[in-house]
Design a protein around this motif. Structure first.
Motif, PDB file in Angstrom:
ATOM      1  N   ASN A 109      97.394  65.485  65.280  1.00 12.42           N
ATOM      2  CA  ASN A 109      98.517  64.802  64.645  1.00 12.42           C
ATOM      3  C   ASN A 109      99.833  65.251  65.270  1.00 12.42           C
ATOM      4  OD1 ASN A 109      96.401  65.104  62.119  1.00 12.42           O
ATOM      5  ND2 ASN A 109      97.524  63.177  62.188  1.00 12.42           N
ATOM      6  N   GLU A 114      99.105  59.859  66.844  1.00 10.67           N
ATOM      7  CA  GLU A 114      98.040  60.846  67.048  1.00 10.67           C
ATOM      8  C   GLU A 114      97.752  60.954  68.545  1.00 10.67           C
ATOM      9  OE1 GLU A 114      94.882  59.246  64.749  1.00 10.67           O
ATOM     10  OE2 GLU A 114      95.628  60.094  62.868  1.00 10.67           O
ATOM     11  N   ASP A 115      97.364  62.142  68.940  1.00 15.08           N
ATOM     12  CA  ASP A 115      96.985  62.369  70.331  1.00 15.08           C
ATOM     13  C   ASP A 115      95.525  62.771  70.344  1.00 15.08           C
ATOM     14  OD1 ASP A 115      98.612  61.920  72.390  1.00 15.08           O
ATOM     15  OD2 ASP A 115      99.636  63.867  72.356  1.00 15.08           O
ATOM     16  N   VAL A 116      94.776  62.303  71.330  1.00 12.94           N
ATOM     17  CA  VAL A 116      93.392  62.780  71.431  1.00 12.94           C
ATOM     18  C   VAL A 116      93.301  63.706  72.639  1.00 12.94           C
ATOM     19  CG1 VAL A 116      90.977  62.143  71.720  1.00 12.94           C
ATOM     20  CG2 VAL A 116      92.495  60.694  70.355  1.00 12.94           C
ATOM     21  N   ASP A 145      89.391  65.830  70.425  1.00 10.75           N
ATOM     22  CA  ASP A 145      89.953  66.137  69.095  1.00 10.75           C
ATOM     23  C   ASP A 145      91.195  65.298  68.852  1.00 10.75           C
ATOM     24  OD1 ASP A 145      88.085  68.079  68.502  1.00 10.75           O
ATOM     25  OD2 ASP A 145      89.247  69.649  69.532  1.00 10.75           O
ATOM     26  N   THR A 146      91.295  64.800  67.628  1.00 13.25           N
ATOM     27  CA  THR A 146      92.490  64.040  67.282  1.00 13.25           C
ATOM     28  C   THR A 146      93.561  65.006  66.775  1.00 13.25           C
ATOM     29  OG1 THR A 146      91.087  62.215  66.641  1.00 13.25           O
ATOM     30  CG2 THR A 146      93.362  62.123  65.892  1.00 13.25           C
TER      31      THR A 146
END
Lengths: 102, 206
Positions: B40, B31-33, B37-38
């Motif tokens: 996928n 996951e990237d933030v 916001d997270t």
């Protein structure tokens, strides 16, 4: 031996793939050409063949380095596993058939 | 005593049944933030050419979920096995309009459009349903990474390439939702269930 040299393309259950790799299960082609199988396994085959009414035309590479005993074992494995109902191929027969393509 | 056991077994069965019913497929990958916001893992934008010389991109696939694999025509090892399993899945969803199939060649030098056309015709599949894609080698190898598939050019491997046989399910947004091993037929039934689960997910929330 079958698994290592043949099943990659013809698959473990011998059903082949589409009109690309022909099946090795019992077919008119197998029964009529069983004497050529030693050479096909050893040297490969190119050009069209028809198996149960379907034409296949992919080049099959040979399996260099297989001994007559190993080739005989593969043929007899297929005969037994896929129920060709043929008499087991004797080693002297395999050697005889291999002379055709040497 | 036997009543208690029966109750426990019945509860367990009920629990499993409910769990099965409400199962939501995971979104695989890191996951990237971004800005709080997270996000996928997603398949990045791509453009490849199919066996009919038509462009296939993430945009043209955005209304579909798709099942994909990596292969090459001269592959003497795992590809026919994987293709056989792909065919099994294809047979199951041949008439399901939401599902497409995508096979990327990792040998674009030999597997050009006409070779792919010939291959797919001999496989006997619908060209509008199952795309065989070729393109720039680097782009293919990069996207293989995004699908968690390994694709390497390796002179010592049979016919010059080494790769893994994963079959991947991607949703309309480009998230990877399920995968299985194309070399292991036992993993296929669960994968087929996963495809149905994803179809239901879209049908329930249009």
């Amino acid at each position: 031996m079958y698994e290592f040299h043949c099943a990659g393309c013809h698959l473990e259950d011998g059903t082949g793939l589409g009109e690309i790799y022909p099946p090795l299960t019992k077919s008119d082609y197998v029964i009529e050409n069983i004497k050529d199988f030693a050479c096909i396994i050893s040297k490969g085959i190119r050009g069209p063949i028809t198996v149960d009414g379907i034409e296949y035309n992919e080049e099959m590479p040979g399996n260099k380095g297989l001994t007559p005993v190993e080739i005989s074992n593969i043929i007899n494995y297929m005969n037994h596993t896929f129920d060709y109902g043929l008499a087991p191929q004797q080693l002297h027969e395999t050697k005889e058939y291999l002379k055709r393509c040497e | 005593m036997s009543r208690i056991i029966l109750f426990v077994v019945a509860s367990l069965l009920l629990f499993t049944a409910c769990k099965e019913e409400s199962r939501i497929l995971p979104k695989y990958g890191f996951e990237d933030v971004v800005d709080g916001d997270t996000l996928n893992h997603k398949i990045p934008p791509f453009e490849f050419i199919n066996q009919d010389s038509q462009l296939v991109s993430n945009e043209s696939l955005s209304d579909f979920i798709y099942v994909s694999d990596f292969f090459f025509i001269h592959c003497p090892t795992i590809c026919p096995k994987v293709k056989k399993q792909m065919l099994k899945i294809y047979d199951k969803y041949e008439d399901e309009s939401m599902v497409k199939f995508v096979s990327h060649t990792i040998d674009p030098k030999r597997d050009d459009v006409s070779a792919l056309k010939d291959f797919s015709t001999k496989l006997g599949v619908d060209h509008d349903k199952w795309y065989f894609l070729t393109g720039e080698k680097d782009e293919i190898y990069d996207i293989a990474d995004d699908y968690f598939n390994i694709a390497i050019e390796d002179e010592t491997a049979p016919e010059g390439f080494d790769h893994s046989g994963k079959i991947i399910l991607t949703d309309k947004e480009g998230h990877i939702r399920a995968f299985c091993e194309g070399t292991d037929p036992e993993t296929i039934p669960q994968f087929i269930k996963d495809v149905s689960t994803l179809i239901d997910e879209y049908r329930q929330t249009p």
